[in-house]
Design a protein around this motif. Structure first.
Motif, short mmCIF file in Angstrom:
data_model
loop_
_atom_site.label_atom_id
_atom_site.label_comp_id
_atom_site.label_asym_id
_atom_site.label_seq_id
_atom_site.Cartn_x
_atom_site.Cartn_y
_atom_site.Cartn_z
N LEU A 30 1.79 1.76 -3.50
CA LEU A 30 0.61 2.23 -4.24
C LEU A 30 0.37 3.72 -3.96
O LEU A 30 0.04 4.49 -4.88
N PHE A 42 0.82 -1.21 0.00
CA PHE A 42 0.00 0.00 0.00
C PHE A 42 0.85 1.26 0.00
O PHE A 42 0.45 2.27 -0.59
N ASN A 84 -8.82 1.34 -7.37
CA ASN A 84 -8.55 2.74 -7.05
C ASN A 84 -7.46 3.30 -7.95
O ASN A 84 -7.53 4.45 -8.38
N LEU A 85 -6.41 2.49 -8.19
CA LEU A 85 -5.31 2.97 -9.03
C LEU A 85 -5.81 3.27 -10.44
O LEU A 85 -5.44 4.28 -11.04
N PHE A 125 -4.68 -6.51 -9.43
CA PHE A 125 -6.01 -7.12 -9.31
C PHE A 125 -5.91 -8.63 -9.51
O PHE A 125 -6.52 -9.41 -8.77
N PHE A 147 0.02 6.88 -6.51
CA PHE A 147 -1.04 7.89 -6.49
C PHE A 147 -0.43 9.28 -6.53
O PHE A 147 -0.89 10.16 -7.27
N LEU A 165 -9.47 -4.05 -4.28
CA LEU A 165 -10.10 -2.72 -4.19
C LEU A 165 -9.07 -1.62 -4.50
O LEU A 165 -9.37 -0.66 -5.23
N SER A 166 -7.86 -1.78 -3.97
CA SER A 166 -6.82 -0.78 -4.21
C SER A 166 -6.43 -0.72 -5.68
O SER A 166 -6.14 0.35 -6.21
N ALA A 167 -6.43 -1.90 -6.33
CA ALA A 167 -6.10 -1.92 -7.76
C ALA A 167 -7.13 -1.12 -8.55
O ALA A 167 -6.79 -0.35 -9.45
#
Lengths: 195, 105
Positions: A40, A37, B43-44, B15, A44, B39-41
């Motif tokens: 990630l 994270f 979001n990206l 994902f 972002f 879920l984070s994928a």
């Protein structure tokens, strides 16, 4: 952002993501997910989404992962022993993952904007600031920042959330409240059953 | 030069990793972590499209508002899900998916 940094953070995200799936010890999985994270969040931020990157670190790497670690340690879950490896599930997972990855790669390569780079889609902050200052609903705190070429990401995010999505935000507050009540109800010991 | 498809491919791989984890792992907590990864994928992908869809010189903030909502829902989901896992552990003394087969008959 230099290409090298993109590849570094993509590697951190995917490498630690792989560790989550492969690690036998749940604590290793949880810490790998936290690192994934963080990578990630860096991606972002490379996309000029500073607010989203920050809450990714605060909410996911901070709150959610601490909750996961807390539950793992509370339940004292031991590392999975490899007594019976479910070969069918593992093969199925690899095939499913590979098919999905190929599918996404094909679709994203065929997308009409797929070869757009950050330089092609450059932000025009000064023009946006001038445009905003000319409107009646001008917010000087945002347009001043834009005019000197700073992206006031958090302020724009707040503008979008409270101006366009105010109702949705309230629904989200209700959802969080229902979630809190649900957690309390679920973790309460049933007195009649205990007796 | 980093393009939109670079971000989409990273997101797709993340994902796929999460999906593979959900299918292959037996520990419910790790299945949950893999769900978070998926879920984070997503979001990206949203943030990447937001950045590359420039509206009047600014990124498209509607997509980022959606990401904000997704993160909120995911946080609520984790809290409720982990409470369910704790309740499950109390009754079964295990967090393996094989221990919950009541509906199999």
């Amino acid at each position: 952002m230099p290409a090298l940094l993109f590849y570094l953070f993509a590697l951190i995200t995917l490498g630690f993501g792989l560790m989550v799936v492969l690690a036998r010890n749940p604590v290793t999985s949880a810490l790998s997910l936290a690192m994934s994270f963080v990578g990630l969040a860096a991606l972002f931020i490379s996309l000029d989404a500073f607010f989203i990157g920050t809450i990714q670190i605060l909410v996911y790497a901070g709150a959610v992962m601490v909750l996961f670690l807390f539950i793992i340690m509370l339940l004292d879950i031991k590392a999975e022993s490899d007594r019976k490896t479910n070969v069918a599930a593992i093969v199925g997972a690899i095939v499913l993952g590979a098919v999905l990855a190929v599918q996404i790669a094909t679709v994203s390569a065929a997308h009409h904007q797929s070869d757009l780079s950050v330089n092609d889609a450059a932000l025009n902050l000064v023009a946006a600031g001038n445009q905003m200052a000319a409107t009646k609903t001008d917010l000087p705190t945002i347009s001043k920042d834009l005019k000197v070429g700073i992206l006031p990401d958090t302020k724009l995010m707040g503008l979008a959330l409270f101006q366009q999505y105010g109702f949705h935000l309230q629904v989200m507050g209700l959802l969080l409240m229902v979630g809190t009540v649900g957690v309390v109800v679920l973790s309460k010991r049933d007195k009649e059953v205990a007796r | 030069m980093i393009t939109l498809s670079h971000y989409l491919i990273v997101s797709g791989l993340l994902f796929a990793l999460g999906l593979a984890g959900v299918v292959a792992r037996r520990n419910i907590i790790i299945i949950y972590m893999c769900l978070e990864m998926m879920l984070s994928a997503a979001n990206l992908t949203l943030v990447a499209f937001s950045r590359f869809h420039v509206l009047a010189g600014l990124p498209d903030y509607s997509a980022q508002a959606l990401v904000f909502f997704t993160i909120t829902v995911a946080a609520a989901e984790v809290a409720v899900g982990l409470a369910i896992i704790v309740a499950l552990y109390r009754s079964k003394q295990s967090v393996e998916v094989e221990s919950v087969t009541k509906l199999q008959g």
